[in-house]
Design a protein around this motif. Sequence first.
Motif, PDB file in Angstrom:
ATOM      1  N   LEU A 442     -48.464  24.092   6.138  1.00  0.00           N
ATOM      2  CA  LEU A 442     -48.360  23.537   7.488  1.00  0.00           C
ATOM      3  C   LEU A 442     -46.933  23.638   8.012  1.00  0.00           C
ATOM      4  O   LEU A 442     -46.697  23.683   9.215  1.00  0.00           O
ATOM      5  N   ARG A 475     -60.993  28.240   9.078  1.00  0.00           N
ATOM      6  CA  ARG A 475     -61.459  27.133   9.921  1.00  0.00           C
ATOM      7  C   ARG A 475     -60.842  25.808   9.453  1.00  0.00           C
ATOM      8  O   ARG A 475     -60.251  25.066  10.235  1.00  0.00           O
ATOM      9  N   GLN A 476     -60.914  25.543   8.149  1.00  0.00           N
ATOM     10  CA  GLN A 476     -60.407  24.258   7.648  1.00  0.00           C
ATOM     11  C   GLN A 476     -58.889  24.153   7.776  1.00  0.00           C
ATOM     12  O   GLN A 476     -58.363  23.086   8.106  1.00  0.00           O
ATOM     13  N   GLY A 478     -57.134  25.627  10.020  1.00  0.00           N
ATOM     14  CA  GLY A 478     -56.922  25.456  11.470  1.00  0.00           C
ATOM     15  C   GLY A 478     -57.080  23.994  11.873  1.00  0.00           C
ATOM     16  O   GLY A 478     -56.277  23.456  12.640  1.00  0.00           O
ATOM     17  N   ASN A 479     -58.084  23.356  11.305  1.00  0.00           N
ATOM     18  CA  ASN A 479     -58.310  21.940  11.610  1.00  0.00           C
ATOM     19  C   ASN A 479     -57.126  21.083  11.191  1.00  0.00           C
ATOM     20  O   ASN A 479     -56.749  20.147  11.886  1.00  0.00           O
ATOM     21  N   LYS A 481     -54.019  21.924  11.040  1.00  0.00           N
ATOM     22  CA  LYS A 481     -52.849  22.145  11.904  1.00  0.00           C
ATOM     23  C   LYS A 481     -52.872  21.237  13.120  1.00  0.00           C
ATOM     24  O   LYS A 481     -51.841  20.900  13.659  1.00  0.00           O
ATOM     25  N   ARG A 482     -54.060  20.904  13.580  1.00  0.00           N
ATOM     26  CA  ARG A 482     -54.145  20.103  14.800  1.00  0.00           C
ATOM     27  C   ARG A 482     -53.772  18.658  14.604  1.00  0.00           C
ATOM     28  O   ARG A 482     -53.717  18.137  13.508  1.00  0.00           O
TER      29      ARG A 482
END
Length: 482
Positions: A442, A475-476, A478-479, A481-482
């Motif tokens: 991250l 996908r995971q 990416g989640n 990072k938000r």
Amino acid sequence: MRYEAVIGLEVHAELLTRSKMFCSCAVVDSTSAAPNTAVCPVCAGMPGVLPVVNRQAVEYALRVALALDCEVAQTSLFARKNYFYPDLPKGYQISQYEYPLAERGRLVVDTISGERTIRIRRVHLEEDTGKLTHVNDGQPRSLVDLNRAGVPLLEIVSEPDMHSLEEVRAYATSLRSILRALGVNSGDMEKGVIRFEANVSIRPEGSAQLGTRVEIKNLNSFRAMERAIAYELERQAAILDQGKEVAQETLGWSESEGRTYSQRSKEEAHDYRYFPEPDLPPLVVDADWLERVAAEMPELPRARQQRFMNNYALAAVDARLLAEEAETAAFYEAAVAAGAAPRLAANYLLGEVFAWMNASGEPFSALRITPSSFAGLIQMLESGQVNQNTAKAVLAEMLRDGREAAEIIAASGLQQVSDADVITALVARVLEENPAEVESYLNGKETLANWFFGQVMRAAAGRANPQILRRELARQLGNLKR
Ligand code: ADP
Ligand code: ZN
Ligand code: MG
């Protein structure tokens, strides 16, 4: 000074006929048959006997002449080449001289820098000599085995059109594979059934005149031929650089010393006192005969390569490797016909199967897989039932014991995990168990994505569907990072 290499090859190939060139003695394997067990008065050179031409040998020679795009002479003549040697009981070799069977052909070969055409000067028929073995068990003696004397021999002479070791290699390997494809020679260099002699000269770059050549004999492998030519090119360049002249001579190659050595000064044609063989009529090949031979020609490696490129969208190199040997080509095509995807099947055959053959030393004919069992595996791979790693492991087992892919996979639970829920859980677990790596990721260390991928794959014992895994991991992450 910079020089250009000029190389011409003379190739002698024994023809795989049942009987000898001018008598009915059997052609036997001269490395294994008991000495002098296939000999008669004709091939032993007894007086008063008459030679008769072997029709099959002429047909084999015609196949080669046609494959090399030669002009076939309607009438060719046999001649006597006279010289004395203990392996030549008649005191002459029956050969063809002024009127050979075929002339003016060509062989097109592939090199890194594109196609090259090597012109063929002539293709002619002759007979092999016997074999000498020199023994020294305190008392030096030479033993003669006449099994090989009179075996049909085809001589194929190129023009001096080769200018690099790569071109020599391409010409020699391609000629050898044509002879094998035509079924006229086994290509077995260790057994001496095909023998190469290299004529080598150099000339200043840009010069149109040919330099003085040497002829190198005793080359019993492609490697030896390349080493010998490379050695000669350097030796000749050093001589010319000193302002001296290269002597025209016949050289031998010593594999152990890695150098050429002088055998004799070059003989001239008149030394052999050639004259037409009085015991044989002219050899007449009429149009009908030639047409019949042409109609029976098998597909040649280069044509097959072209067809593989067109039909299966293979790269030139892959197509060439698969098309070179009839057996490999037939296996490949049978696998494709049985439903294997052409590109994938080519990759696995050239990669895994060839590697396995290299490692095991077994020939293609000893393979325990069949085109249909191989096709079965390729289909499971294509449909995602197994991934690449599993497919390779399964193929290794198939090669070892000949079982079907489906059977091995079912027995060992190797089916690929394509179940999205299973993969989702595995990804989540790996990210949970490695908080420090997730932290670095991250903070910008993006390459850790590959490391996570590897961890999940390991957790799945290598069986996760890589596409689904990659998507889910992205996908995971990416989640997070938000
Ligand atoms: P022989 O060796 O029986 O005298 P040739 O004169 O026909 O037969 O030549 C035999 C081979 O030598 C051919 O392959 C030919 O291409 C090659 N050759 C001829 N001249 C040269 C040269 N100057 N440099 C290299 N190769 C040559
Ligand atoms: Zn005989
Ligand atoms: Mg020669």
